[in-house]
Design an enzyme around this catalytic site. Sequence first.
Site, short mmCIF file in Angstrom:
data_model
loop_
_atom_site.label_atom_id
_atom_site.label_comp_id
_atom_site.label_asym_id
_atom_site.label_seq_id
_atom_site.Cartn_x
_atom_site.Cartn_y
_atom_site.Cartn_z
N GLY A 124 0.76 -1.22 0.00
CA GLY A 124 0.00 0.00 0.00
C GLY A 124 0.80 1.27 0.00
CB CYS A 125 4.22 2.28 0.76
SG CYS A 125 5.14 3.81 0.89
#
Length: 279
Positions: free
Chosen positions: A110-111
């Site tokens: 998710g980064c």
Amino acid sequence: MTAHPLVHTLAGRAVRAEGEAPVWRTLPEEAPVALVYDGTTHAVMMASPDRIRDLATGFSLTEGIIASPDDIADYEEVAHGEGVEARMWLAGDRSAALMARRRTLAGPVGCGLCGIDSIAAALAELPAVRSPLLLGAEDVAAATERLRACQPLHDETHAAHAAGFLLPGRGIVLAREDVGRHNALDKLVGAMARAGIDAASGAFVMTSRVSVELVQKCAMAGCPALIAVSAPTALALRRAEAAGITLAAFARDGAFDVFSHPERILASVPELTAVPDVA
């Protein structure tokens, strides 16, 4: 589909006040996905190992690497022992444009900003989103609950995000899931582009909070509205306001808050009384 399973049922120990006991849980898989353009790895991200072509197409669009799915002249998906490789060959001058903006991402789930070259590049000016879209308040209030009906992976594991596309009067017409919220949105953007669905005709709906990366992906896809079950960051709100995106959050239990460009939802927008910024 890849050779990697989406879920595994694994053993653990359930510890409760009354004691402990064996427990079996169905857990989501995650795997490294390498996005390779013209023979060079551009990004590696952890993702749910399915709908990889949607992810590759959506990431390419929201990162500005391509302008349409047709800019990917050829595509090949190769499953390795631990991960998946999405090999893309770009058409026309897209290869040269990519060379000018080479990035390598290798980050956790998710980064969306890991590995970026500079803070300035991370906050580059976004395209202005213009659309005559109008949304009913009842559609916005019910959006995240309607998305819940499109989350089979979350139902099985209780550990996956979803992104859906809301069309006024029709509800959620397409959804994608992933262990990472950014990946879920990229998969949705890619699936919509491949299906010829115009992002300007509706709103993205997220099961997560709203980080600035989600707003940026929304702007790059040309979607005029973003609805989320949880809060936005202050930076995400500023970026949404500047890009012309309607940002509605805390959309649950039949209610929501709208923070930017409320005119797409509200018939009249009373002026707010100024509140001091206590940050």
